[in-house]
Motif scaffolding. Structure first.
Motif, PDB file in Angstrom:
ATOM      1  N   HIS A  90     100.075  66.358  53.063  1.00  0.00           N
ATOM      2  CA  HIS A  90      99.388  65.466  52.118  1.00  0.00           C
ATOM      3  C   HIS A  90      97.927  65.875  52.089  1.00  0.00           C
ATOM      4  O   HIS A  90      97.257  65.871  53.126  1.00  0.00           O
ATOM      5  CB  HIS A  90      99.537  64.013  52.545  1.00  0.00           C
ATOM      6  CG  HIS A  90      98.743  63.074  51.707  1.00  0.00           C
ATOM      7  ND1 HIS A  90      99.039  62.825  50.389  1.00  0.00           N
ATOM      8  CD2 HIS A  90      97.646  62.335  51.986  1.00  0.00           C
ATOM      9  CE1 HIS A  90      98.168  61.965  49.903  1.00  0.00           C
ATOM     10  NE2 HIS A  90      97.311  61.658  50.845  1.00  0.00           N
ATOM     11  N   ASP A  91      97.435  66.255  50.926  1.00  0.00           N
ATOM     12  CA  ASP A  91      96.047  66.726  50.781  1.00  0.00           C
ATOM     13  C   ASP A  91      95.726  67.818  51.797  1.00  0.00           C
ATOM     14  O   ASP A  91      94.705  67.772  52.488  1.00  0.00           O
ATOM     15  CB  ASP A  91      95.062  65.563  50.924  1.00  0.00           C
ATOM     16  CG  ASP A  91      95.105  64.618  49.750  1.00  0.00           C
ATOM     17  OD1 ASP A  91      95.579  65.018  48.678  1.00  0.00           O
ATOM     18  OD2 ASP A  91      94.663  63.466  49.912  1.00  0.00           O
ATOM     19  N   THR A  92      96.588  68.782  51.933  1.00  0.00           N
ATOM     20  CA  THR A  92      96.488  69.938  52.828  1.00  0.00           C
ATOM     21  C   THR A  92      96.514  69.580  54.318  1.00  0.00           C
ATOM     22  O   THR A  92      96.279  70.434  55.158  1.00  0.00           O
ATOM     23  CB  THR A  92      95.227  70.804  52.533  1.00  0.00           C
ATOM     24  OG1 THR A  92      94.051  70.085  52.897  1.00  0.00           O
ATOM     25  CG2 THR A  92      95.169  71.228  51.076  1.00  0.00           C
ATOM     26  N   LYS A  93      96.815  68.344  54.658  1.00  0.00           N
ATOM     27  CA  LYS A  93      96.938  67.934  56.059  1.00  0.00           C
ATOM     28  C   LYS A  93      98.415  67.827  56.407  1.00  0.00           C
ATOM     29  O   LYS A  93      99.199  67.301  55.632  1.00  0.00           O
ATOM     30  CB  LYS A  93      96.269  66.583  56.294  1.00  0.00           C
ATOM     31  CG  LYS A  93      94.779  66.600  56.072  1.00  0.00           C
ATOM     32  CD  LYS A  93      94.213  65.223  56.252  1.00  0.00           C
ATOM     33  CE  LYS A  93      92.769  65.201  55.805  1.00  0.00           C
ATOM     34  NZ  LYS A  93      92.279  63.843  55.663  1.00  0.00           N
ATOM     35  N   VAL A  94      98.786  68.312  57.582  1.00  0.00           N
ATOM     36  CA  VAL A  94     100.162  68.196  58.055  1.00  0.00           C
ATOM     37  C   VAL A  94     100.287  66.892  58.835  1.00  0.00           C
ATOM     38  O   VAL A  94      99.476  66.604  59.723  1.00  0.00           O
ATOM     39  CB  VAL A  94     100.552  69.401  58.937  1.00  0.00           C
ATOM     40  CG1 VAL A  94     101.936  69.198  59.531  1.00  0.00           C
ATOM     41  CG2 VAL A  94     100.500  70.685  58.125  1.00  0.00           C
ATOM     42  N   MET A  95     101.285  66.082  58.459  1.00  0.00           N
ATOM     43  CA  MET A  95     101.532  64.799  59.106  1.00  0.00           C
ATOM     44  C   MET A  95     103.018  64.631  59.347  1.00  0.00           C
ATOM     45  O   MET A  95     103.821  65.438  58.885  1.00  0.00           O
ATOM     46  CB  MET A  95     100.991  63.665  58.238  1.00  0.00           C
ATOM     47  CG  MET A  95      99.488  63.659  58.122  1.00  0.00           C
ATOM     48  SD  MET A  95      98.900  62.235  57.194  1.00  0.00           S
ATOM     49  CE  MET A  95      98.410  63.041  55.695  1.00  0.00           C
TER      50      MET A  95
END
Length: 108
Positions: A90-95
């Protein structure tokens, strides 16, 4: 023998293509999804449903270092989907979240 090895290579290539198509697919989060930023913490919570529920209740009250509640977002892309948790971007963040909080978008 040559035909068997060609068959194995073809199956392997098809499996890789299929995995890639399934692995990076658009998805949406359900309302008030329990999301974590640390894979180890997510794995720990995924083992026990009661522990996961308690962690979600805590995150609803006060976000922790690794977990929080996230509102629905259309900009979610599933990277990997396992039985106990889902890795997404999400928005280049891995979660990470749990299967009950994410729905694959209909791409067909």
């Amino acid at each position: 023998m040559h035909a068997i090895s060609r068959y194995c290579v073809t199956i392997t290539v098809l499996a890789c293509i299929t995995f890639h198509l399934q692995a990076e697919q658009p998805a949406t989060l359900v309302q008030e999804a329990h999301v974590c930023t640390d894979e180890n913490e997510t794995q720990r919570l995924a083992i026990n449903h009661q522990l996961r529920e308690m962690a979600k209740a805590l995150a609803e009250f006060k976000p922790t270092k690794f977990c929080f509640i996230m509102q629905p977002s259309l900009a979610v892309v599933v990277i990997e989907k396992g039985d106990s948790y889902v890795k997404f971007s999400h928005d280049t963040k891995v979660m990470f979240t749990f299967p009950e909080y994410i729905h694959a978008a209909n791409t067909i």
